[in-house]
Design a protein around this motif. Structure first.
Motif, PDB file in Angstrom:
ATOM      1  N   GLN A   1       0.948  -1.257  -0.178  1.00 51.62           N
ATOM      2  CA  GLN A   1      -0.254   0.097  -0.179  1.00 51.62           C
ATOM      3  C   GLN A   1       0.738   1.333  -0.353  1.00 51.62           C
TER       4      GLN A   1
ATOM      5  N   THR B   1     -11.135   2.747 -10.803  1.00 55.99           N
ATOM      6  CA  THR B   1     -10.627   1.470 -10.546  1.00 55.99           C
ATOM      7  C   THR B   1     -10.014   1.633  -9.431  1.00 55.99           C
TER       8      THR B   1
ATOM      9  N   LYS C   1      -7.566   2.804  -6.342  1.00 55.91           N
ATOM     10  CA  LYS C   1      -7.548   2.571  -4.694  1.00 55.91           C
ATOM     11  C   LYS C   1      -7.314   3.745  -4.395  1.00 55.91           C
ATOM     12  N   HIS C   2      -5.896   4.599  -4.772  1.00 62.46           N
ATOM     13  CA  HIS C   2      -5.438   5.447  -3.826  1.00 62.46           C
ATOM     14  C   HIS C   2      -5.315   6.534  -4.750  1.00 62.46           C
TER      15      HIS C   2
ATOM     16  N   GLY D   1      -8.294   7.812  -6.028  1.00 70.74           N
ATOM     17  CA  GLY D   1      -9.589   6.822  -6.513  1.00 70.74           C
ATOM     18  C   GLY D   1     -10.804   8.480  -6.752  1.00 70.74           C
TER      19      GLY D   1
ATOM     20  N   GLU E   1      -1.052  -0.494  -7.679  1.00 75.44           N
ATOM     21  CA  GLU E   1      -3.047  -0.846  -7.652  1.00 75.44           C
ATOM     22  C   GLU E   1      -2.694  -2.613  -7.154  1.00 75.44           C
TER      23      GLU E   1
ATOM     24  N   ARG F   1     -17.513   6.658  -9.649  1.00 80.87           N
ATOM     25  CA  ARG F   1     -17.148   6.095  -8.777  1.00 80.87           C
ATOM     26  C   ARG F   1     -18.220   5.522  -8.230  1.00 80.87           C
TER      27      ARG F   1
ATOM     28  N   ARG G   1     -17.567   0.336  -7.502  1.00 79.78           N
ATOM     29  CA  ARG G   1     -18.018  -0.185  -6.373  1.00 79.78           C
ATOM     30  C   ARG G   1     -19.957  -1.400  -5.940  1.00 79.78           C
TER      31      ARG G   1
ATOM     32  N   ARG H   1     -16.498  -6.279 -11.091  1.00 84.03           N
ATOM     33  CA  ARG H   1     -15.526  -5.393 -11.644  1.00 84.03           C
ATOM     34  C   ARG H   1     -14.926  -6.177 -13.437  1.00 84.03           C
TER      35      ARG H   1
ATOM     36  N   GLN I   1     -14.543  -4.547  -3.572  1.00 81.19           N
ATOM     37  CA  GLN I   1     -14.787  -2.892  -3.731  1.00 81.19           C
ATOM     38  C   GLN I   1     -15.198  -2.087  -2.798  1.00 81.19           C
ATOM     39  N   GLU I   2     -14.397  -2.240  -2.102  1.00 83.88           N
ATOM     40  CA  GLU I   2     -15.358  -0.808  -0.851  1.00 83.88           C
ATOM     41  C   GLU I   2     -13.943   0.221  -1.335  1.00 83.88           C
TER      42      GLU I   2
END
Length: 431
Positions: A30, A157, A159-160, A162, A229, A359, A363, A367, A430-431
């Protein structure tokens, strides 16, 4: 762009082969390395350029429309085919996006979409005969739909940061829509009005080169891994429109975007006429539309912290209610100043909704269906951009342009009702 460019897979410890053969979930650290952060930044900025150019295209039509009518000696009905063709192209692009994506992947699809814009702007700069000129907008619509679906699907998609990136990505679109009239308005007053599209051509060539350099014709998963990611386990389920159309969420999100984008385009296209005819505004009334689009752009950035504070699902409710209140102000308060302020705030409140929907789609949709679903949803939004303004024109012909405000109020209420039906629970992982 720096000369060294984004590092290859080997620079960050991954290879394309490893991505393709990995049968287990890829769990990445991460804490991103500097190389991964640099790649993520290049990817994000290149997609911002892509969305900027889409906004640039959309913002060019209005200032040039009257000049196009004069040059080709066509009436409003004939000129409206430009919007019909652009909408048709967007729908076609949204439909073909998924099967082409499965064959070519993110990197190639982005370049294909951008190349279509290059061809279109080159043709439009030549001011081709009117039937051919109109057809170019359909081809451009296909390229725009592909880039829009791929860019939004990719950032959705991530996460960082996003949510932050999605907000700025959509703000880039708004910035393009704000910037292009500065060029188009000047060229509209010149003999060679179509030379505006030479500026667009230069930007589209730059966009193509940047997308090819940054994404290197690679798949979405390969690009995500490069940026550090985390990839969930791949689904073995078949990917196709049959699977997408079986999802209730996809249909509800599509209806929501039909209404949302329809309301957005209707305000941008008809509110100036309302201010001039009903409120007695002068030639400067055109700046009201600029205020609306400026608010739209600002809202996508300035309200990100509100989205995080109250939650994106609740944010849609809050923004819809507040936008409706400001809409009632425009309808019921006969003041140009107050109406103008209210319209700007409506833009601010509508602005964050599109990135939130993108977004949220990532979720609640499996995917492996996200990119295709977003393409389908975005195509539905393009239908709204033509459908609601068309209905507005029909109502105005029968009841007068004052019918614009109650029509918009009703559409906002229905839009809020549709959002209430959209599934809110995120899928596992996918949270």
């Amino acid at each position: 762009m720096p000369n060294d460019g984004p590092p290859a897979f080997e620079d960050v410890g991954y290879t394309p082969l490893a991505v393709e053969e990995h049968s287990q979930p890829l769990v990445l650290n991460q804490v991103l390395t500097e190389a991964q952060k640099r790649i993520a930044r290049y990817q994000f900025l290149s997609l911002c350029l892509s969305l900027f150019l889409i906004g640039w295209n959309d913002g060019s039509i209005g200032p040039l429309l009257h000049r196009i009518q004069e040059h080709y000696n066509v009436n409003y009905a004939s000129a409206s085919y430009i919007f019909v063709m652009a909408c048709t192209g967007a729908v076609v692009g949204g439909v073909i996006n998924m099967p082409l994506d499965q064959r070519f992947g993110l990197g190639r699809m982005l370049v294909i979409g951008s190349l279509l814009q290059v061809v279109v702007f080159a043709a439009q700069a030549m001011a081709l005969p009117f039937p051919l000129f109109v057809i170019t907008f359909a081809v451009g619509g296909i390229g725009i739909a592909i880039q829009d679906a791929q860019g939004n699907g990719f950032i959705a998609t991530v996460k960082h940061d996003g949510e932050l990136k999605m907000g700025f990505l959509q703000a880039a679109y708004g910035l393009g829509a704000l910037a292009s009239p500065l060029s188009a308005t000047q060229f509209a007053q010149m003999t060679h009005w179509s030379f505006h599209y030479l500026v667009s051509l230069a930007l589209s060539i730059l966009n193509t080169v940047v997308l090819a350099r940054v994404f290197r014709f690679r798949t979405q998963d390969e690009c995500l891994v490069e940026a550090g990611e985390t990839l969930p386990e791949e689904s073995s389920e078949e990917v196709g429109y049959k699977q997408i159309l079986q999802l209730k969420a996809v249909h509800l999100l599509a209806i929501f975007l039909i209404l949302y984008i329809g309301v957005e385009v209707t305000i941008g296209g008809w509110v100036v006429t309302f201010i001039r005819v009903i409120r007695g505004g002068g030639p400067s009334s055109g700046y009201v539309a600029s205020g609306f689009f400026g608010g739209l752009t600002a809202g996508r950035v300035l309200l990100i912290w509100v989205n995080q504070k109250i939650g994106e699902v609740n944010a849609i409710w809050v923004y819809t209610v507040l936008a409706l209140l400001f809409q009632l102000t425009v309808w019921l308060v006969p003041s140009i100043v107050l109406n103008t302020i209210a319209i700007c705030f409506i833009g601010v409140l509508l602005g964050p909704m599109y990135p939130i929907v993108m977004r949220h789609s990532a979720r609640i949709i499996p995917r492996h269906l996200v990119t295709g679903s977003i393409g389908w949803i975005a195509a539905a939004g393009a239908v709204g951009s033509a459908l609601l303004p068309f209905f507005t024109g029909r109502l105005a012909n029968t009841y007068g342009i004052q019918s614009l405000q109650p029509f918009l109020a009703v559409m906002m209420v229905i839009m809020g009702g549709i959002w209430g039906l959209v599934p809110k629970k995120s899928l596992p992982g996918q949270e």
